[in-house]
Scaffold this motif. Structure first.
Motif, mmCIF file in Angstrom:
data_model
loop_
_atom_site.group_PDB
_atom_site.id
_atom_site.type_symbol
_atom_site.label_atom_id
_atom_site.label_comp_id
_atom_site.label_asym_id
_atom_site.label_seq_id
_atom_site.Cartn_x
_atom_site.Cartn_y
_atom_site.Cartn_z
ATOM 1 N N ALA A 1 143.092 71.529 11.268
ATOM 2 C CA ALA A 1 142.086 70.773 12.011
ATOM 3 C C ALA A 1 141.070 71.658 12.724
ATOM 4 O O ALA A 1 141.396 72.732 13.227
ATOM 5 C CB ALA A 1 142.767 69.867 13.034
ATOM 6 N N ASP A 2 139.831 71.169 12.762
ATOM 7 C CA ASP A 2 138.811 71.758 13.634
ATOM 8 C C ASP A 2 138.916 71.157 15.028
ATOM 9 O O ASP A 2 138.578 71.803 16.016
ATOM 10 C CB ASP A 2 137.409 71.470 13.082
ATOM 11 N N ALA A 3 139.363 69.898 15.083
ATOM 12 C CA ALA A 3 139.462 69.183 16.357
ATOM 13 C C ALA A 3 140.778 68.424 16.434
ATOM 14 O O ALA A 3 141.291 67.923 15.421
ATOM 15 C CB ALA A 3 138.294 68.221 16.526
ATOM 16 N N LEU A 4 141.311 68.333 17.649
ATOM 17 C CA LEU A 4 142.539 67.584 17.917
ATOM 18 C C LEU A 4 142.239 66.528 18.976
ATOM 19 O O LEU A 4 141.662 66.845 20.020
ATOM 20 C CB LEU A 4 143.630 68.517 18.441
ATOM 21 N N ILE A 5 142.618 65.290 18.688
ATOM 22 C CA ILE A 5 142.505 64.219 19.681
ATOM 23 C C ILE A 5 143.913 63.714 19.941
ATOM 24 O O ILE A 5 144.599 63.252 19.021
ATOM 25 C CB ILE A 5 141.611 63.071 19.184
ATOM 26 N N PHE A 6 144.350 63.836 21.193
ATOM 27 C CA PHE A 6 145.692 63.389 21.570
ATOM 28 C C PHE A 6 145.624 62.038 22.275
ATOM 29 O O PHE A 6 144.728 61.806 23.085
ATOM 30 C CB PHE A 6 146.345 64.401 22.523
ATOM 31 N N SER A 7 146.597 61.183 21.979
ATOM 32 C CA SER A 7 146.740 59.925 22.719
ATOM 33 C C SER A 7 148.193 59.808 23.145
ATOM 34 O O SER A 7 149.101 59.770 22.307
ATOM 35 C CB SER A 7 146.326 58.721 21.857
ATOM 36 N N THR A 8 148.405 59.763 24.459
ATOM 37 C CA THR A 8 149.768 59.874 24.976
ATOM 38 C C THR A 8 149.998 58.992 26.196
ATOM 39 O O THR A 8 149.124 58.878 27.063
ATOM 40 C CB THR A 8 150.073 61.345 25.346
ATOM 41 N N PRO A 9 151.162 58.382 26.309
ATOM 42 C CA PRO A 9 151.501 57.678 27.550
ATOM 43 C C PRO A 9 151.840 58.667 28.657
ATOM 44 O O PRO A 9 151.945 59.872 28.424
ATOM 45 C CB PRO A 9 152.727 56.840 27.160
ATOM 46 N N THR A 10 152.007 58.144 29.843
ATOM 47 C CA THR A 10 152.310 58.946 31.027
ATOM 48 C C THR A 10 153.805 58.903 31.338
ATOM 49 O O THR A 10 154.424 57.845 31.266
ATOM 50 C CB THR A 10 151.518 58.402 32.233
ATOM 51 N N ARG A 11 154.354 60.047 31.668
ATOM 52 C CA ARG A 11 155.734 60.130 32.150
ATOM 53 C C ARG A 11 155.717 60.912 33.459
ATOM 54 O O ARG A 11 155.633 62.131 33.444
ATOM 55 C CB ARG A 11 156.638 60.832 31.129
ATOM 56 N N PHE A 12 155.745 60.184 34.574
ATOM 57 C CA PHE A 12 155.748 60.824 35.890
ATOM 58 C C PHE A 12 154.578 61.790 36.033
ATOM 59 O O PHE A 12 154.717 62.908 36.531
ATOM 60 C CB PHE A 12 157.085 61.535 36.154
ATOM 61 N N GLY A 13 153.402 61.369 35.590
ATOM 62 C CA GLY A 13 152.206 62.181 35.736
ATOM 63 C C GLY A 13 152.090 63.310 34.739
ATOM 64 O O GLY A 13 151.248 64.195 34.890
ATOM 65 N N ASN A 14 152.924 63.269 33.711
ATOM 66 C CA ASN A 14 152.907 64.326 32.702
ATOM 67 C C ASN A 14 153.028 63.692 31.327
ATOM 68 O O ASN A 14 153.186 62.469 31.200
ATOM 69 C CB ASN A 14 154.058 65.305 32.949
ATOM 70 N N VAL A 15 152.954 64.524 30.286
ATOM 71 C CA VAL A 15 153.116 63.998 28.932
ATOM 72 C C VAL A 15 154.592 63.735 28.647
ATOM 73 O O VAL A 15 155.461 64.359 29.271
ATOM 74 C CB VAL A 15 152.549 64.977 27.880
ATOM 75 N N GLU B 1 145.287 60.241 34.777
ATOM 76 C CA GLU B 1 144.439 61.436 34.854
ATOM 77 C C GLU B 1 145.289 62.702 34.869
ATOM 78 O O GLU B 1 144.965 63.690 34.188
ATOM 79 C CB GLU B 1 143.547 61.361 36.095
ATOM 80 N N ALA B 2 146.377 62.687 35.626
ATOM 81 C CA ALA B 2 147.245 63.863 35.710
ATOM 82 C C ALA B 2 147.848 64.198 34.353
ATOM 83 O O ALA B 2 148.031 65.373 34.017
ATOM 84 C CB ALA B 2 148.356 63.621 36.727
ATOM 85 N N THR B 3 148.159 63.184 33.571
ATOM 86 C CA THR B 3 148.718 63.397 32.235
ATOM 87 C C THR B 3 147.726 64.134 31.344
ATOM 88 O O THR B 3 148.061 65.103 30.659
ATOM 89 C CB THR B 3 149.112 62.058 31.600
ATOM 90 N N ILE B 4 146.488 63.674 31.362
ATOM 91 C CA ILE B 4 145.444 64.325 30.560
ATOM 92 C C ILE B 4 145.223 65.761 31.040
ATOM 93 O O ILE B 4 145.135 66.686 30.233
ATOM 94 C CB ILE B 4 144.140 63.512 30.617
ATOM 95 N N LEU B 5 145.159 65.941 32.351
ATOM 96 C CA LEU B 5 144.936 67.282 32.888
ATOM 97 C C LEU B 5 146.091 68.226 32.565
ATOM 98 O O LEU B 5 145.870 69.411 32.286
ATOM 99 C CB LEU B 5 144.719 67.208 34.401
ATOM 100 N N SER B 6 147.319 67.714 32.572
ATOM 101 C CA SER B 6 148.465 68.569 32.248
ATOM 102 C C SER B 6 148.408 69.000 30.787
ATOM 103 O O SER B 6 148.737 70.153 30.457
ATOM 104 C CB SER B 6 149.787 67.853 32.549
ATOM 105 N N LEU B 7 147.963 68.113 29.917
ATOM 106 C CA LEU B 7 147.812 68.496 28.515
ATOM 107 C C LEU B 7 146.695 69.521 28.357
ATOM 108 O O LEU B 7 146.826 70.501 27.621
ATOM 109 C CB LEU B 7 147.542 67.255 27.658
ATOM 110 N N TYR B 8 145.605 69.308 29.098
ATOM 111 C CA TYR B 8 144.488 70.257 29.033
ATOM 112 C C TYR B 8 144.889 71.648 29.529
ATOM 113 O O TYR B 8 144.353 72.654 29.063
ATOM 114 C CB TYR B 8 143.303 69.749 29.848
ATOM 115 N N THR B 9 145.832 71.718 30.469
ATOM 116 C CA THR B 9 146.317 73.024 30.925
ATOM 117 C C THR B 9 146.911 73.806 29.765
ATOM 118 O O THR B 9 146.641 75.003 29.590
ATOM 119 C CB THR B 9 147.360 72.858 32.047
ATOM 120 N N SER B 10 147.723 73.132 28.952
ATOM 121 C CA SER B 10 148.279 73.786 27.762
ATOM 122 C C SER B 10 147.166 74.221 26.815
ATOM 123 O O SER B 10 147.226 75.305 26.220
ATOM 124 C CB SER B 10 149.236 72.835 27.026
#
Length: 203
Positions: free
Chosen positions: A76-90, A129-138
């Motif tokens: 892939a050139d691009a990755l789009i993730f769609s994920t539920p939240t688990r205690f503010g994380n993925v 928002e925290a879930t998305i940000l935690s994924l972006y940290t990785s």
């Protein structure tokens, strides 16, 4: 220039993130991208899934969706993730998928992947928002190029105004509260456009 390649990677128990992934894929294809819709490997015991009708129905509905692999990320050139939240994380399923990509990361194959993420939770402030940000940290560790929707389109406001990535509230009946389809599609197309810029710049 060949079209951008997009992997839309999701985890879904109740079907919400599967639907968001399908909207994203549809929008990316409209932009001319080559798209793979992929699920992450399920880790929960079958006995637990069998005891939850909505979860069981989602597993059945996604049985023919391929499981995401390292090869998909490399492709892939691009990755789009769609994920539920688990205690503010993925969820652990998404986390494990990221954690086992050390080989790709170590060989520099995650660098400059264009990434965007979406999320869901049962409450408007349930950690979306925290879930998305935690994924972006990785993704920062991966050397990826993060593409948030910001407020680049009016659809973001109609969907609840999350600038990090489209997110949706899911009620007790498993229905989406906000109308996020347009926001998901805009985010996906913005991601494809950015991936095209990066791809062209690397040629």
């Amino acid at each position: 220039m060949e079209n951008a390649k997009v992997a839309v990677i999701f985890y879904s128990m109740g079907g919400t993130n599967y639907q968001m992934a399908k909207w994203a894929a549809e929008a990316a294809e409209t932009k001319g991208a080559e798209v793979r819709v992929l699920k992450v490997q399920e880790l929960a015991p079958e006995s637990v899934i069998e005891g939850n009708p909505a979860w069981k129905a989602t597993v059945e509905a996604t049985k023919d969706v391929p499981v995401a692999s390292s090869e998909d990320i490399e492709w892939a050139d691009a990755l789009i993730f769609s994920t539920p939240t688990r205690f503010g994380n993925v969820p652990s399923q998404i986390k494990q998928f990221l954690d086992i990509q050390g080989g790709l990361w170590g060989s520099g194959k995650t660098v400059n992947k264009v990434v965007s993420a979406m999320s869901s939770a049962q409450n408007p402030h349930g950690g979306q928002e925290a879930t998305i940000l935690s994924l972006y940290t990785s993704m920062m560790h991966w050397g990826a190029i993060i593409v948030p929707p910001g407020y680049s389109d009016a659809s973001a406001f109609a969907a609840g105004g999350n600038p990090y990535g489209t997110s949706v509230t899911v009620d007790q009946d498993g229905k989406m509260v906000e109308d996020v389809e347009a926001a998901v599609k805009h985010q996906a197309q913005r991601t494809v456009t950015t991936a095209e810029w990066v791809k062209k710049g690397n040629q």
